[in-house]
Design a protein around this motif. Structure first.
Motif, PDB file in Angstrom:
ATOM      1  N   ARG A 312       0.849  -1.204   0.000  1.00  8.43           N
ATOM      2  CA  ARG A 312       0.000   0.000   0.000  1.00  8.43           C
ATOM      3  C   ARG A 312       0.883   1.252   0.000  1.00  8.43           C
ATOM      4  O   ARG A 312       0.427   2.358   0.243  1.00  8.43           O
ATOM      5  CB  ARG A 312      -0.927   0.004   1.217  1.00  8.43           C
ATOM      6  N   GLU A 313       2.183   1.058  -0.230  1.00  2.83           N
ATOM      7  CA  GLU A 313       3.107   2.190  -0.348  1.00  2.83           C
ATOM      8  C   GLU A 313       2.880   2.861  -1.696  1.00  2.83           C
ATOM      9  O   GLU A 313       2.094   2.392  -2.516  1.00  2.83           O
ATOM     10  CB  GLU A 313       4.555   1.693  -0.260  1.00  2.83           C
ATOM     11  N   TRP A 314       3.602   3.945  -1.950  1.00  6.99           N
ATOM     12  CA  TRP A 314       3.480   4.663  -3.202  1.00  6.99           C
ATOM     13  C   TRP A 314       4.862   4.856  -3.818  1.00  6.99           C
ATOM     14  O   TRP A 314       5.876   4.636  -3.161  1.00  6.99           O
ATOM     15  CB  TRP A 314       2.800   6.015  -2.976  1.00  6.99           C
ATOM     16  N   ALA A 315       4.874   5.256  -5.090  1.00  2.01           N
ATOM     17  CA  ALA A 315       6.148   5.467  -5.784  1.00  2.01           C
ATOM     18  C   ALA A 315       5.985   6.628  -6.756  1.00  2.01           C
ATOM     19  O   ALA A 315       4.856   6.991  -7.132  1.00  2.01           O
ATOM     20  CB  ALA A 315       6.543   4.194  -6.533  1.00  2.01           C
ATOM     21  N   PHE A 316       7.117   7.210  -7.127  1.00  2.00           N
ATOM     22  CA  PHE A 316       7.116   8.329  -8.079  1.00  2.00           C
ATOM     23  C   PHE A 316       8.041   7.992  -9.239  1.00  2.00           C
ATOM     24  O   PHE A 316       9.012   7.252  -9.069  1.00  2.00           O
ATOM     25  CB  PHE A 316       7.654   9.603  -7.404  1.00  2.00           C
ATOM     26  N   GLU A 317       7.730   8.584 -10.377  1.00  2.00           N
ATOM     27  CA  GLU A 317       8.648   8.494 -11.515  1.00  2.00           C
ATOM     28  C   GLU A 317       8.684   9.866 -12.171  1.00  2.00           C
ATOM     29  O   GLU A 317       7.632  10.434 -12.499  1.00  2.00           O
ATOM     30  CB  GLU A 317       8.147   7.446 -12.525  1.00  2.00           C
ATOM     31  N   ARG A 318       9.891  10.393 -12.329  1.00  2.00           N
ATOM     32  CA  ARG A 318      10.020  11.719 -12.961  1.00  2.00           C
ATOM     33  C   ARG A 318      10.550  11.543 -14.378  1.00  2.00           C
ATOM     34  O   ARG A 318      11.591  10.923 -14.589  1.00  2.00           O
ATOM     35  CB  ARG A 318      10.993  12.554 -12.114  1.00  2.00           C
ATOM     36  N   ILE A 319       9.801  12.070 -15.350  1.00  2.00           N
ATOM     37  CA  ILE A 319      10.280  12.051 -16.744  1.00  2.00           C
ATOM     38  C   ILE A 319      10.232  13.498 -17.234  1.00  2.00           C
ATOM     39  O   ILE A 319       9.139  14.054 -17.425  1.00  2.00           O
ATOM     40  CB  ILE A 319       9.402  11.160 -17.646  1.00  2.00           C
ATOM     41  N   GLY A 320      11.370  14.104 -17.373  1.00  2.00           N
ATOM     42  CA  GLY A 320      11.420  15.520 -17.790  1.00  2.00           C
ATOM     43  C   GLY A 320      10.698  16.380 -16.770  1.00  2.00           C
ATOM     44  O   GLY A 320      10.995  16.334 -15.570  1.00  2.00           O
ATOM     45  N   ASN A 321       9.718  17.151 -17.244  1.00  2.00           N
ATOM     46  CA  ASN A 321       8.996  18.037 -16.304  1.00  2.00           C
ATOM     47  C   ASN A 321       7.718  17.385 -15.755  1.00  2.00           C
ATOM     48  O   ASN A 321       6.874  18.054 -15.172  1.00  2.00           O
ATOM     49  CB  ASN A 321       8.668  19.387 -16.978  1.00  2.00           C
ATOM     50  N   VAL A 322       7.578  16.058 -15.968  1.00  2.00           N
ATOM     51  CA  VAL A 322       6.362  15.363 -15.502  1.00  2.00           C
ATOM     52  C   VAL A 322       6.692  14.412 -14.349  1.00  2.00           C
ATOM     53  O   VAL A 322       7.648  13.626 -14.440  1.00  2.00           O
ATOM     54  CB  VAL A 322       5.707  14.535 -16.645  1.00  2.00           C
ATOM     55  N   LEU A 323       5.890  14.496 -13.276  1.00  2.00           N
ATOM     56  CA  LEU A 323       6.019  13.539 -12.165  1.00  2.00           C
ATOM     57  C   LEU A 323       4.806  12.613 -12.186  1.00  2.00           C
ATOM     58  O   LEU A 323       3.662  13.082 -12.139  1.00  2.00           O
ATOM     59  CB  LEU A 323       6.064  14.280 -10.817  1.00  2.00           C
ATOM     60  N   HIS A 324       5.057  11.319 -12.256  1.00  2.00           N
ATOM     61  CA  HIS A 324       3.969  10.338 -12.217  1.00  2.00           C
ATOM     62  C   HIS A 324       3.881   9.784 -10.803  1.00  2.00           C
ATOM     63  O   HIS A 324       4.907   9.467 -10.190  1.00  2.00           O
ATOM     64  CB  HIS A 324       4.240   9.188 -13.190  1.00  2.00           C
ATOM     65  N   ILE A 325       2.650   9.662 -10.305  1.00  2.00           N
ATOM     66  CA  ILE A 325       2.445   9.116  -8.950  1.00  2.00           C
ATOM     67  C   ILE A 325       1.729   7.775  -9.076  1.00  2.00           C
ATOM     68  O   ILE A 325       0.714   7.671  -9.774  1.00  2.00           O
ATOM     69  CB  ILE A 325       1.568  10.054  -8.085  1.00  2.00           C
ATOM     70  N   TYR A 326       2.253   6.780  -8.382  1.00  2.00           N
ATOM     71  CA  TYR A 326       1.629   5.441  -8.410  1.00  2.00           C
ATOM     72  C   TYR A 326       1.294   5.001  -6.989  1.00  2.00           C
ATOM     73  O   TYR A 326       2.110   5.153  -6.073  1.00  2.00           O
ATOM     74  CB  TYR A 326       2.591   4.421  -9.015  1.00  2.00           C
ATOM     75  N   GLY A 327       0.110   4.407  -6.818  1.00  2.00           N
ATOM     76  CA  GLY A 327      -0.249   3.764  -5.548  1.00  2.00           C
ATOM     77  C   GLY A 327      -0.619   4.744  -4.448  1.00  2.00           C
ATOM     78  O   GLY A 327      -0.883   5.922  -4.677  1.00  2.00           O
TER      79      GLY A 327
END
Ligand SMILES: Cc1cc2nc3c(=O)[nH]c(=O)nc-3n(C[C@H](O)[C@H](O)[C@H](O)COP(=O)(O)OP(=O)(O)OC[C@H]3O[C@@H](n4cnc5c(N)ncnc54)[C@H](O)[C@@H]3O)c2cc1C
Length: 346
Positions: A312-327
């Motif tokens: 139930r943790e979360w993670a981030f992914e940064r691609i250029g100027n975009v941050l994706h949030i998961y979970g």
């Protein structure tokens, strides 16, 4: 800095609010209305998640136990402490000592959060609090505390705070490509179960995959004197039986899907929930007592074969100027939002 946050569920709203408090010029963009999807289909608990101790998510449980106090301090009109009973019966799958150890650890991790400590109740004390609970083979129950909220109202409250801090909300607008957000310096993808749809526009392989796990609830037309945390017979799962607005809320299920769309509670899920409820509660409930059903799709990070055991943790992914949030989880949304804000402002 001009920042667009896509998705006005609790994760997007909390991220947007945190960014607005830090002085960014934030636009929160939602394809429907805020809190219309998973964030209003929860079990309405601000909780540490006692059952996550079994999968050793101790860091998460600790964070969540502290986070529930923050909600209570900030919005005491929309959430309140809730006593839950965890009844133990002879012959259940988990040994009594294991449940006791979990309860002790839960108390320890909640230290300083201001919640009452757990206690052991005899069968007689249990029945005084919850007379409908079946007495056959009852050994007693642990009484422990979490908190209950109105998820829709509390989520809307976060949106209001965000707007109060200068944030702008745009509703009824679906983002299909990041190109249409080129006027923004930074973008946050907080689309919850639909985060991968937006992520796929990059054309590369994401480091995480989402497990879409549907959870359904039924509402029964009867009052619930005390909340229950019930072990599902012959399974490692648990379900909640909760007082909610004068009725009884029963949930939830965990059905893995191969896409994020929400078909609603299936007849199988409804009879599964009724069966477990009737295993423990007398008089039993029939389908005619159901006043409402609802479902939500959990956007879990896939980390286990059994959907119940996903982190139930979360993670981030940064691609250029975009941050994706998961979970993530409702209870810890503000912590997750703070972390997202720090990452996108870097
Ligand atoms: C059955 C169930 C019970 C739960 N119970 C609890 C609980 O008791 N306590 C707890 O802490 N957690 C609980 N959770 C977990 C919690 O509800 C979720 O983790 C949380 O609500 C996820 O929020 P979100 O903002 O990521 O997703 P959502 O609330 O689904 O928000 C995503 C938003 O993005 C929007 N969107 C998607 N794509 C686009 C696009 N392209 N353009 C614009 N907008 C877009 C959607 O319309 C939606 O409003 C439960 C979850 C479920 C399913």
């Amino acid at each position: 800095m001009r920042i667009a946050v896509v998705g006005a569920g609790i994760i997007g709203a909390s991220t947007a609010w945190s960014l607005a408090r830090r002085g960014a010029k934030v636009t929160l963009i939602e394809r429907k209305q805020p809190m219309e999807e998973t964030s209003r289909a929860s079990s309405k608990l601000l909780h540490g998640g006692l059952r996550y101790l079994e999968t050793f998510q101790i860091r998460l449980v600790h964070k969540a136990l502290q986070a529930r106090s923050q909600w209570l301090r900030q919005a005491p009109h929309l959430c309140s402490p809730l006593e839950l009973l965890l009844p133990l019966y002879q012959g259940q799958m988990r040994p009594t000592w294991l449940v006791g150890a979990g309860i002790k650890l839960y108390d320890l991790l909640a230290s300083g959060s201001g919640f009452p400590k757990a206690s052991w109740l005899t069968p007689k004390q249990v029945l005084m609090r919850q007379p409908a609970l079946t007495q056959r083979n009852l050994l007693g129950a642990y009484s422990f505390y979490d908190a209950q909220m109105d998820d829709y109202a509390l989520g809307k409250w976060v949106i209001e705070r965000f707007q109060g801090d200068g944030g702008q909300l745009v509703t009824g607008h679906t983002i299909t490509d990041f190109d249409e957000l080129e006027q923004f310096d930074r973008i946050v993808n907080a689309a919850g179960p639909w985060a991968m749809d937006l992520r796929s526009t990059h054309g590369t392989r994401p480091p995480y995959s989402l497990d879409w796990v549907r959870g359904s609830h039924i509402v029964l037309a009867r009052p619930c004197p005390t909340a229950l945390f019930l072990q599902v017979p012959h399974e490692k799962r648990i379900i909640f039986v909760l007082p909610y607005k004068g009725e009884t809320l029963v949930g939830t299920t965990e059905i893995r899907q191969d896409n994020p769309s929400n078909p609603g509670a299936s007849p199988e899920e409804i009879s599964y929930l009724l069966k477990i409820f009737n295993h423990y509660i007398e008089p039993s409930a029939s389908i005619t007592e159901i006043t409402k059903t609802y479902s939500g799709i959990r956007p879990l990070i896939r980390s286990a074969n059994n959907p119940s055991n996903n982190t139930r943790e979360w993670a981030f992914e940064r691609i250029g100027n975009v941050l994706h949030i998961y979970g993530g989880k409702w209870t810890t949304a503000q912590i997750q939002g703070e972390e997202a804000a720090m990452r996108i402002l870097k």
